[in-house]
Scaffold this motif. Structure first.
Motif, PDB file in Angstrom:
ATOM      1  N   CYS A 168       0.855  -1.182   0.000  1.00  0.00           N
ATOM      2  CA  CYS A 168       0.000   0.000   0.000  1.00  0.00           C
ATOM      3  C   CYS A 168       0.893   1.235   0.000  1.00  0.00           C
ATOM      4  N   ASP A 226      -0.025   3.645   3.117  1.00  0.00           N
ATOM      5  CA  ASP A 226       0.412   3.199   4.440  1.00  0.00           C
ATOM      6  C   ASP A 226       1.901   2.880   4.484  1.00  0.00           C
ATOM      7  N   CYS A 233      -6.386  -1.257  -0.843  1.00  0.00           N
ATOM      8  CA  CYS A 233      -6.096  -1.380   0.580  1.00  0.00           C
ATOM      9  C   CYS A 233      -7.328  -0.918   1.354  1.00  0.00           C
ATOM     10  N   CYS A 266      -7.416   1.273   3.395  1.00  0.00           N
ATOM     11  CA  CYS A 266      -7.362   2.731   3.515  1.00  0.00           C
ATOM     12  C   CYS A 266      -7.871   3.393   2.247  1.00  0.00           C
TER      13      CYS A 266
HETATM   14 ZN   LIG Z   1      -3.433   1.463   2.813  1.00  0.00          ZN
END
Ligand SMILES: [Zn+2]
Length: 962
Positions: free
Chosen positions: A184, A187, A437, A439
């Motif tokens: 990701c 992140d 992801c 997120c």
């Molecule tokens: Zn992420």
């Protein structure tokens, strides 16, 4: 709705649950019995469980309860998996006051506001849902030994995982290196299935980049088939793509914008210097590496800029896309400027494969009926040809030093050769892009430097895993190859992260062991957790020697006991308990965990434990649909499990999930079906109050029949459950049983009998016992109403009693039932108002002939001529001369019976049909209020005005309705 008022499921469930826990029914400690250790993947407490989660746990619980009734000492434990980043992400969103997430907690999951406020601390989220999930499991009636519960952030568990990792490192299976991972970019962390939206495993494929040269530029193409470089006739560009000119390390590449991004994550230094359109490239010539030849760049619309480099090398003899795109272009030459003459471009055949001509791509396009490059079937055609050539193809003479090599060998050899000459590179592509992801960011493949990896590429390790996969039990069988396939493609896997909850890498505390690496041998920890929870041991003085002693029986008891401050006797007990319960006898899981968790589970057990502790069986199930649709937050059709229990009761949910599908199929949770099941259970409960135990001595035919049927059903249900074919088992227990009971009741009522309570009580008791693993609460209530004082979950699983199987009465009742059905059908179809019914059974010679034919057919002879000859030659059956058609009809009758039916008829011999069918009198009287007479065809004084009797055959009486 009405039924909701009649029965108070919630208090019935609470009553029996209380009994189970009061009697410590699910607590398992070593004893003299054989053990059965069943486990399911521990849940991830970042949201409550929904109906979909219920399937695997319910399957495992039925398995556990079934084995318990078979007399095994069953251990079914549960832990909670706190490891990883998702909980961290959630708490960060709470800190940022994320309205959407807070709303979801409030309305969908009904979390109280004061709790949500605490969620800014990650562990509070885990703790909250941990309790929520646990309560749901208890309410579902899962027979879990809760004394062994733990979370993966418990200090003792951390010590256990540290031990696991030191072992793996010692064996050379944890390595440091540079390898590709799913990543990701937001992140800055590797991602696995648990981290992605929709739980997609970010798996990827390695492509070979072949470098074509134009002027000072490199035009790279990504391919899975480097060996086809010898068959390249041109390059493809998409005329609508605006390509980037970029400095890649020390070369100037022309590639799609998406490829620039991908290369950046693969440790290349990429600087954009300009742009060039696809159209501008058309008509230019590139040099093919290793062949010292030039070919044209041509336009094709199937080339996608997000795929590979955005450029494609064209091998029309062996790639259906390329062949078709050339054909399409030939028809469309007017559309593009700078287009060279295409007439000289001819497929170059380089692979010989049996069953294909010089241009296999053309053959397969014809086979699939494809005539343009946008046809979706092209993917399948490509796959088919690729597989054929890969497994059966050989390179031709025009491939230089590779000639005569099989494609399987040549692929790697050619790749190595071009790489060594600096004419190739490597590119990774996600298999199911886009993968997102949690997120929200789109995942990429990143080449990660100096990270810690589990070396799943290790060939000896793979070999051992393959051989165990081929040896162990895997249900359903068809999933075995899926495991082997996963083992084949598994590569080094990043096993540590920079953030998240979990255990620190023991030798490098900047890293945290990730969630698919700290969850692979924890089943062994359930043994230890019991002692931790009881306060009998604690993590403080625990070192590796403790685990070596318990799991490997290695080391000096006295010394380890004193080092760990555990009394020697206790240490010895822990070890013995481990030796008693290990290995895991059955691990249940959803199919989505085959490509990761379940395979890692096998890998790591094999790496760490001796063979006697390797897992015995894996049971894999499909997912759950809601009213035929996939469950998802966006569909708004996720029902939290505990809400559903409040509405329907646990048993109905358990049955609804199990009855709609066998293991691998998707189960459908359907409101209508749940209500139907609930009604059925309530009706069954009513029935249970009707019959009391009573002695009986004389058995009528129908009694012997229902007892025989019971034995047969027990055998069938038992064998279905052993194969984890629970849908089938429930079908036997619920539906087949029901129709048998209805027939039995019809029979006894027609005879005005009042003496059958004891028999039905026996039948119901066996049925309720068999229901109990599936619907444990209501089964207890039924058992109680049948007059039993102990728990049904403590009773033994019924065993079929061969002595009670009376095949003659089974055949007789079947004949009776079928004849009655025939009569009903005739009346229904002819719409007549019957006054009188006459039945004719076949003459004795026909019965004898039937026996002989049955014997012959069983032996495999269905030749009608042979059979007729045989029958004529025997005095007893010579009358066949008058009715040769009888043979053919009888053979068909027999063939339409299933094998067990034929065997049973063979064993039974002749049935006295006149006597059996006389029993119809009372049934017909009851149903139609008219009389019925039965004659044998051979009876001289029979009433036969329509001369019907001559059409009678054994088991097929003739019927006259007037
Ligand atoms: Zn992420």
């Amino acid at each position: 709705m009405e039924s909701d008022k009649i029965m108070d499921w919630i208090s019935i469930e609470a009553k029996w649950r209380q009994k189970w826990y009061a009697e410590k029914q699910f607590e398992s400690d070593p004893d003299a019995r054989k053990k059965f250790f069943v486990t399911v993947a521990y849940p991830y407490p970042n949201s409550p469980q929904h109906i979909g989660h219920g399937r695997t746990y319910t399957l495992a619980d039925v398995h556990a309860r079934f084995m318990r009734m078979l007399g095994y000492n069953v251990l079914f434990p549960m832990g909670f998996h706190y490891t990883g980043t998702p909980i961290l992400g959630m708490s960060r969103r709470i800190q940022e006051n994320d309205k959407e997430l807070i709303e979801a907690f409030r309305t969908l999951y009904k979390v109280p506001d004061e709790k949500i406020r605490e969620f800014s601390e990650p562990v509070k989220i885990a703790d909250y849902f941990h309790q929520e999930i646990k309560d749901g499991m208890i309410e579902m009636g899962y027979s879990i030994d809760w004394r062994r519960e733990f979370t993966t952030i418990d200090p003792f568990y951390n010590k256990f995982i540290e031990w696991q990792f030191r072992k793996l490192k010692e064996y050379g299976l944890v390595i440091q290196g540079t390898h590709p991972v799913g990543w990701c970019p937001k992140d800055q962390n590797p991602v696995s299935q648990h981290d992605t939206l929709g739980d997609v495993e970010p798996s990827f494929t390695e492509y070979t980049i072949i470098k074509f040269r134009y002027d000072k530029y490199i035009l790279p193409t990504a391919t899975l088939r480097p060996e086809t470089i010898f068959g390249v006739t041109n390059l493809w560009v998409n005329p609508d793509t605006n390509y980037e000119i970029a400095k890649v390390d020390n070369e100037e590449w022309i590639i799609s914008p998406e490829c620039v991004t991908k290369l950046g994550f693969l440790n290349k230094k990429v600087t954009k210097t300009g742009n060039i359109t696809g159209t501008e490239l058309v008509g230019k010539k590139v040099k093919i590496p290793e062949r010292n030849e030039e070919v044209f760049i041509l336009p094709a619309t199937f080339v996608k800029s997000d795929n590979g480099t955005g450029l494609v090398m064209s091998v029309p003899a062996h790639a259906p896309f390329d062949y078709q795109a050339l054909e399409d272009l030939k028809k469309n030459t007017g559309k593009y400027a700078n287009l060279p003459s295409l007439s000289e471009i001819r497929p170059i055949s380089i692979i010989e494969t049996e069953g294909y001509g010089d241009t296999p791509a053309r053959d397969i396009l014809e086979k699939f009926g494809i005539d343009n490059q946008n046809n979706p079937k092209l993917e399948d055609a490509t796959k088919e040809l690729y597989a054929k050539e890969f497994y059966g193809g050989k390179l031709k003479q025009n491939t230089g030093k590779f000639a005569q090599k099989t494609i399987t060998d040549a692929k790697e050899d050619v790749k190595k050769w071009v790489l060594e000459n600096g004419n190739a590179d490597i590119l990774y592509e996600l298999n199911e892009s886009p993968v997102r992801c949690r997120c929200g960011a789109e995942c990429v493949v990143k080449l990660l430097d100096n990270q810690w990896f589990l070396n799943y590429s290790n060939p000896e390790w793979k070999e051992k895993v393959h051989s165990w996969i081929n040896e162990m039990k895997i249900l359903p069988e068809e999933i075995r190859n899926e495991f082997n396939h996963v083992v084949d493609w598994l590569k080094e896997r990043a096993c540590a992260r920079q953030h998240g909850l979990g255990t620190k890498l023991p030798w490098d505390k900047n890293w945290i062991i990730e969630s698919l690496s700290d969850s692979v041998i924890y089943m062994a920890y359930y043994i230890i957790a019991k002692y931790v929870n009881a306060g009998q041991i604690n993590a403080e003085h625990i070192s590796d020697s403790f685990f070596d002693y318990v799991f490997f029986d290695k080391g000096d008891l006295k010394k380890i006991a004193s080092d760990t401050e555990i009394i020697p006797e206790r240490l010895e007990n822990i070890k013995k308990e481990f030796q008693y319960y290990y290995p895991v006898n059955a691990r249940h899981s959803g199919r989505d965990l085959v490509p990761n968790h379940l395979t890692f589970f096998i890998f790591n057990h094999i790496a760490i434990f001796p063979k006697k502790y390797w897992p015995e069986e894996i049971v894999v199930n499909g997912s759950v649909l809601m009213d035929g649709k996939k469950m998802s937050k966006s569909m708004g059709n996720i029902i939290p499990l505990r809400d559903a229990i409040k509405i329907h009761g646990a048993d109905s949910i358990r049955l609804a999930i199990l009855i709609s599908a066998e293991l691998l199929q998707d189960a459908d949770f359907n409101q209508e079906a749940v209500r139907g099941i609930k009604n059925k259970l309530e009706n069954m409960l009513d029935e249970c109050t009707k019959y009391k135990t009573a002695k009986y001595t004389v058995l009528a035919q129908e009694d012997r029949w229902i007892q025989s049927r019971l034995q047969q059903l027990i055998s069938k249900a038992t064998s279905s459950i052993q194969k984890m074919r629970l849908r089938e088992a429930l079908h036997h227990i619920l539906y087949e049983f029901d129709s048998d009971l209805q027939w039995y009741l019809k029979r006894v009522e027609a005879k005005n009998r009042t003496d059958y309570s004891g028999i039905l009580h026996e039948i119901f008791s066996a049925r309720v016992a068999m229901m109990s693993p599936f619907a444990p609460y209501i089964a207890e209530e039924m058992w109680f109403r049948l007059g039993n004082s102990d728990l049904v979950s403590k009773s033994s699983w019924p065993t079929p009693d061969e002595v009670k199987i009376d095949l003659l009465s089974v055949q007789s009742e079947t004949l009776l039932n079928m004849t009655l059905n025939d009569i009903k059908n005739i009346i229904k179809v002819t719409k007549m108002n019957p006054k009188k019914i006459t039945i004719y059974t076949a003459a004795p010679w026909k019965a004898k002939a039937y026996q002989k034919i049955l014997e012959r057919v069983t032996g495999g002879d269905i030749n009608i001529g042979n059979l007729i000859k045989l029958l004529i030659s025997d005095k007893e059956t010579e009358e066949i001369k008058k009715d040769p058609d009888f043979v053919k009809k009888t053979v068909n009758d027999i063939l339409s019976n299933p094998q067990d039916e034929r065997d049973s008829k063979n064993k039974v011999g002749l049935v006295d049909e006149v006597m059996v069918l006389s029993e119809l009198e009372s049934l017909i009287k009851n149903e139609y209020g008219i009389s019925l007479q039965v004659f044998s065809e051979s009876d001289q004084n029979k009433y036969d005005p329509k001369n019907k009797s001559r059409t009678a055959r054994p088991y097929k009486p003739a019927i006259l309705i007037e």
